[in-house]
Design a protein around this motif. Structure first.
Motif, PDB file in Angstrom:
ATOM      1  N   GLU A 263     -11.690  -9.994  -1.697  1.00 59.89           N
ATOM      2  CA  GLU A 263     -10.917  -9.946  -0.449  1.00 59.89           C
ATOM      3  C   GLU A 263     -10.280  -8.567  -0.272  1.00 59.89           C
ATOM      4  O   GLU A 263     -10.317  -7.990   0.814  1.00 59.89           O
ATOM      5  N   LEU A 264      -9.738  -8.022  -1.344  1.00 60.72           N
ATOM      6  CA  LEU A 264      -9.117  -6.694  -1.288  1.00 60.72           C
ATOM      7  C   LEU A 264     -10.148  -5.634  -0.905  1.00 60.72           C
ATOM      8  O   LEU A 264      -9.891  -4.763  -0.073  1.00 60.72           O
ATOM      9  N   ARG A 265     -11.333  -5.732  -1.488  1.00 61.28           N
ATOM     10  CA  ARG A 265     -12.385  -4.736  -1.242  1.00 61.28           C
ATOM     11  C   ARG A 265     -12.990  -4.844   0.157  1.00 61.28           C
ATOM     12  O   ARG A 265     -13.730  -3.962   0.579  1.00 61.28           O
ATOM     13  N   GLN A 266     -12.706  -5.916   0.880  1.00 58.32           N
ATOM     14  CA  GLN A 266     -13.196  -6.025   2.256  1.00 58.32           C
ATOM     15  C   GLN A 266     -12.501  -5.009   3.165  1.00 58.32           C
ATOM     16  O   GLN A 266     -13.046  -4.620   4.192  1.00 58.32           O
ATOM     17  N   ASN A 267     -11.314  -4.576   2.768  1.00 59.24           N
ATOM     18  CA  ASN A 267     -10.606  -3.526   3.489  1.00 59.24           C
ATOM     19  C   ASN A 267     -11.285  -2.204   3.133  1.00 59.24           C
ATOM     20  O   ASN A 267     -11.391  -1.850   1.963  1.00 59.24           O
ATOM     21  N   LYS A 268     -11.763  -1.459   4.140  1.00 62.16           N
ATOM     22  CA  LYS A 268     -12.529  -0.231   3.888  1.00 62.16           C
ATOM     23  C   LYS A 268     -11.765   0.764   3.026  1.00 62.16           C
ATOM     24  O   LYS A 268     -12.349   1.414   2.165  1.00 62.16           O
ATOM     25  N   ARG A 269     -10.482   0.897   3.264  1.00 62.81           N
ATOM     26  CA  ARG A 269      -9.677   1.836   2.478  1.00 62.81           C
ATOM     27  C   ARG A 269      -9.703   1.438   1.001  1.00 62.81           C
ATOM     28  O   ARG A 269      -9.898   2.276   0.132  1.00 62.81           O
ATOM     29  N   PHE A 270      -9.530   0.172   0.719  1.00 68.53           N
ATOM     30  CA  PHE A 270      -9.516  -0.295  -0.666  1.00 68.53           C
ATOM     31  C   PHE A 270     -10.918  -0.278  -1.279  1.00 68.53           C
ATOM     32  O   PHE A 270     -11.069  -0.081  -2.481  1.00 68.53           O
TER      33      PHE A 270
ATOM     34  N   SER B 241      -1.347  -5.174  -5.467  1.00 67.08           N
ATOM     35  CA  SER B 241      -1.666  -6.395  -4.732  1.00 67.08           C
ATOM     36  C   SER B 241      -1.649  -7.561  -5.703  1.00 67.08           C
ATOM     37  O   SER B 241      -1.685  -7.372  -6.913  1.00 67.08           O
TER      38      SER B 241
ATOM     39  N   ASP C 114       0.836  -1.205   0.000  1.00 65.01           N
ATOM     40  CA  ASP C 114       0.000   0.000   0.000  1.00 65.01           C
ATOM     41  C   ASP C 114       0.870   1.255   0.000  1.00 65.01           C
ATOM     42  O   ASP C 114       2.007   1.240   0.480  1.00 65.01           O
TER      43      ASP C 114
END
Length: 119
Positions: free
Chosen positions: A36-43, A20, A7
């Motif tokens: 899975e990546l989109r589960q991170n709020k920032r992403f 990623s 990041d």
């Protein structure tokens, strides 16, 4: 899943980039890595998730609104002979057009990923 994320690797005129990736055997596996990546709020709030992979010998790419980015990633994966592996370049748009520099940033992000993962 085994998603590897680097990041905040590039910043230019307000836009920020991350890269990623992870192994995938088919498009469903690639979509699972994106989810899975989109589960991170920032992403989840990112403007673009451009990605590419060579899955079972077939090239697959998605610009996600960043026209041409998927093709650049795909070409780099082909040169690196990296198959059954997805690479995702994420961009948070900073409010200023980057012109051709955005392609340089995609290339630099993929290079970072390949070097950092020893591929």
């Amino acid at each position: 899943m085994s998603l590897t994320v680097f990041d905040k690797i590039i910043s230019d005129r307000g836009s920020r980039y991350a890269v990623s990736g992870g192994p995938a055997r088919d498009r469903a596996g690639a979509e699972a890595l994106l989810a899975e990546l989109r589960q991170n709020k920032r992403f989840a709030r990112a403007t673009h998730h451009s990605w590419a992979a060579i899955l079972s010998g077939e090239p697959v790419k998605d610009d996600d609104g960043e026209s041409g980015a998927g093709q650049i990633i795909l070409q780099m994966l082909e040169r690196a002979e990296l198959t059954d592996h997805v690479v995702i370049v994420t961009r948070w748009y900073g409010g200023k057009q980057l012109g051709g520099d955005r392609f340089r940033h995609v290339v630099d992000a993929v290079r970072h990923y390949l070097a950092a993962t020893g591929r």
